[in-house]
Design a protein around this motif. Structure first.
Motif, mmCIF file in Angstrom:
data_model
loop_
_atom_site.group_PDB
_atom_site.id
_atom_site.type_symbol
_atom_site.label_atom_id
_atom_site.label_comp_id
_atom_site.label_asym_id
_atom_site.label_seq_id
_atom_site.Cartn_x
_atom_site.Cartn_y
_atom_site.Cartn_z
ATOM 1 N N ALA A 100 50.601 8.307 61.182
ATOM 2 C CA ALA A 100 51.851 7.734 60.679
ATOM 3 C C ALA A 100 51.664 6.233 60.494
ATOM 4 N N VAL A 101 52.201 5.711 59.402
ATOM 5 C CA VAL A 101 52.061 4.283 59.100
ATOM 6 C C VAL A 101 53.428 3.702 58.774
ATOM 7 N N LYS A 102 53.504 2.372 58.878
ATOM 8 C CA LYS A 102 54.718 1.650 58.544
ATOM 9 C C LYS A 102 54.600 1.022 57.165
ATOM 10 N N ALA A 103 55.743 0.644 56.600
ATOM 11 C CA ALA A 103 55.733 -0.021 55.308
ATOM 12 C C ALA A 103 54.971 -1.341 55.412
ATOM 13 N N ASN A 104 54.151 -1.635 54.402
ATOM 14 C CA ASN A 104 53.354 -2.865 54.285
ATOM 15 C C ASN A 104 52.205 -2.931 55.286
ATOM 16 N N GLN A 105 51.931 -1.858 55.995
ATOM 17 C CA GLN A 105 50.782 -1.845 56.894
ATOM 18 C C GLN A 105 49.490 -1.805 56.076
ATOM 19 N N VAL A 106 48.481 -2.584 56.495
ATOM 20 C CA VAL A 106 47.200 -2.615 55.785
ATOM 21 C C VAL A 106 46.413 -1.350 56.141
ATOM 22 N N LEU A 107 46.059 -0.579 55.122
ATOM 23 C CA LEU A 107 45.383 0.691 55.334
ATOM 24 C C LEU A 107 43.877 0.590 55.150
ATOM 25 N N MET A 108 43.462 -0.237 54.180
ATOM 26 C CA MET A 108 42.038 -0.342 53.854
ATOM 27 C C MET A 108 41.765 -1.737 53.318
ATOM 28 N N VAL A 109 40.556 -2.248 53.590
ATOM 29 C CA VAL A 109 40.186 -3.591 53.141
ATOM 30 C C VAL A 109 38.835 -3.516 52.437
ATOM 31 N N LEU A 110 38.759 -4.116 51.248
ATOM 32 C CA LEU A 110 37.487 -4.256 50.548
ATOM 33 C C LEU A 110 36.790 -5.543 51.004
ATOM 34 N N ASP A 111 35.513 -5.614 50.739
ATOM 35 C CA ASP A 111 34.745 -6.806 51.078
ATOM 36 C C ASP A 111 35.357 -8.008 50.358
ATOM 37 N N ASP A 112 35.842 -8.989 51.129
ATOM 38 C CA ASP A 112 36.568 -10.123 50.552
ATOM 39 C C ASP A 112 35.963 -11.470 50.946
ATOM 40 N N ARG A 113 34.673 -11.495 51.262
ATOM 41 C CA ARG A 113 34.063 -12.741 51.723
ATOM 42 C C ARG A 113 34.064 -13.815 50.632
ATOM 43 N N MET A 114 33.742 -13.440 49.416
ATOM 44 C CA MET A 114 33.749 -14.423 48.332
ATOM 45 C C MET A 114 35.157 -14.937 48.075
ATOM 46 N N GLN A 115 36.142 -14.053 48.123
ATOM 47 C CA GLN A 115 37.517 -14.454 47.891
ATOM 48 C C GLN A 115 38.022 -15.377 49.006
ATOM 49 N N MET A 116 37.595 -15.139 50.250
ATOM 50 C CA MET A 116 38.004 -16.009 51.349
ATOM 51 C C MET A 116 37.397 -17.398 51.203
ATOM 52 N N LEU A 117 36.152 -17.472 50.726
ATOM 53 C CA LEU A 117 35.543 -18.785 50.483
ATOM 54 C C LEU A 117 36.329 -19.554 49.425
ATOM 55 N N GLU A 118 36.740 -18.854 48.376
ATOM 56 C CA GLU A 118 37.509 -19.510 47.321
ATOM 57 C C GLU A 118 38.876 -19.948 47.841
ATOM 58 N N VAL A 119 39.499 -19.127 48.679
ATOM 59 C CA VAL A 119 40.783 -19.503 49.271
ATOM 60 C C VAL A 119 40.627 -20.767 50.112
ATOM 61 N N ASN A 120 39.592 -20.815 50.931
ATOM 62 C CA ASN A 120 39.372 -21.992 51.780
ATOM 63 C C ASN A 120 39.091 -23.235 50.936
ATOM 64 N N ARG A 121 38.332 -23.078 49.872
ATOM 65 C CA ARG A 121 38.025 -24.223 49.009
ATOM 66 C C ARG A 121 39.294 -24.759 48.359
ATOM 67 N N ARG A 122 40.093 -23.859 47.829
ATOM 68 C CA ARG A 122 41.347 -24.280 47.190
ATOM 69 C C ARG A 122 42.301 -24.907 48.199
ATOM 70 N N GLN A 123 42.292 -24.401 49.412
ATOM 71 C CA GLN A 123 43.172 -24.951 50.443
ATOM 72 C C GLN A 123 42.777 -26.380 50.798
ATOM 73 N N VAL A 124 41.467 -26.638 50.911
ATOM 74 C CA VAL A 124 40.989 -27.985 51.226
ATOM 75 C C VAL A 124 41.373 -28.961 50.118
ATOM 76 N N ILE A 125 41.191 -28.535 48.861
ATOM 77 C CA ILE A 125 41.531 -29.412 47.733
ATOM 78 C C ILE A 125 43.026 -29.710 47.711
ATOM 79 N N TRP A 126 43.842 -28.672 47.943
ATOM 80 C CA TRP A 126 45.293 -28.854 47.876
ATOM 81 C C TRP A 126 45.802 -29.772 48.984
ATOM 82 N N ARG A 127 45.238 -29.621 50.180
ATOM 83 C CA ARG A 127 45.735 -30.399 51.325
ATOM 84 C C ARG A 127 45.128 -31.803 51.431
#
Length: 281
Positions: free
Chosen positions: A64-91
């Motif tokens: 049984a699962v709840k609404a908006n619960q994360v069920l599966m995750v794909l490899d997101d290492r490249m996307q996390m690097l891009e998120v961190n880079r954009r965050q540093v530039i923005w801040r």
């Protein structure tokens, strides 16, 4: 003698009348049983909007699962690097802070110079004009950097959304009935990886002849019984659909009956039975 014959005829007529009334009542009260299948109101095949390697599975079949619960995750290492880079530039506000300090300093210099020029005229007009131009350019640079920060925030949000596409989340509460994905395998975009079923409300779908339709209307309460092997107790459902179109080959009309199932005591896929009075003859 004639009177005896008349009495006998009257008795025979009375018996025939009573038999006709009984037959009519039987026709009016005649009902027929119809069988259908129980379906969940919500059965969703879940897929990913992007392709990638399955990094993590957070659920298993039957969970049984709840609404908006994360069920599966794909490899997101490249996307996390891009998120961190954009965050540093923005801040990073160092350039904007320096531009604001320069604008404030030039504002003070320009206002003081203008007061001296207006009172004593000991400062040349060219010097005053030069400070005014520099102050105006500094304000423009501040506005330009503020707009740049807005763009950087949008780019950061876009990177976050791009990373979020690597998460499969449950659109509603329910039970995972099928898991096709496996950790380490490539998940194709649009290909069903899991099936989520919300059986808190079910419906019985069956087909009835035209002579059973006149007594049915949306919202009408009707008892539904289930096959004995299921162990489900009878429930009162409500007619949700009486199709306005009959099947041209069979002449049957589809009806659907909503069934409350908060306790999940009714298993989708089992047979359900209803009794409907047929049209009076």
């Amino acid at each position: 003698m004639p009177s005896a014959v008349c009495n006998r005829a009257r008795h025979v007529a009375a018996r025939l009348t009573l038999a006709a009334l009984c037959a009519g009542a039987a026709c009016q009260a005649m009902a027929e049983q119809f069988v259908g299948l129980v379906h969940p109101v919500q059965e969703v095949a879940l897929s990913m909007g992007v392709g990638g390697v399955v990094s993590r599975l957070n659920v298993r079949a039957g969970q049984a699962v709840k609404a908006n619960q994360v069920l599966m995750v794909l490899d997101d290492r490249m996307q996390m690097l891009e998120v961190n880079r954009r965050q540093v530039i923005w801040r990073d506000n160092s350039e904007l802070d320096a531009a604001r300090d320069r604008a404030r300093t030039l504002q003070t210099m320009y206002q003081n110079t203008k007061r001296v020029f207006d009172s004593t005229a000991s400062i040349s007009r060219d010097e005053l004009a030069r400070l005014e131009v520099e102050y105006s350019a500094a304000r423009g640079r501040v506005e330009q950097l503020v707009a740049q920060k807005r763009r950087e925030k949008i780019e950061y949000d876009g990177a976050m959304q791009e990373r979020a596409l690597r998460d499969m989340t449950a659109p509603r509460a329910g039970v995972i009935t099928k898991v096709a994905a496996r950790a380490g395998e490539w998940a194709k975009p649009g290909e069903a990886q899991m099936v989520l079923v919300d059986a808190s409300t079910c419906y019985l779908s069956t087909n009835v002849p035209l002579k059973a339709v006149p007594g049915l209307k949306a919202g009408q309460a009707i008892e539904v019984r289930f096959e004995a092997a299921s162990g489900s107790a009878p429930v009162m459902g409500k007619v949700a659909l009486v199709s306005s179109v009959a099947d041209p080959s069979s002449g049957l009309v589809e009806i659907r009956i909503d069934l409350p199932n908060r306790a999940l005591s009714i298993r989708p896929g089992i047979k359900g039975f209803i009794e409907l009075p047929l049209a009076r003859r």
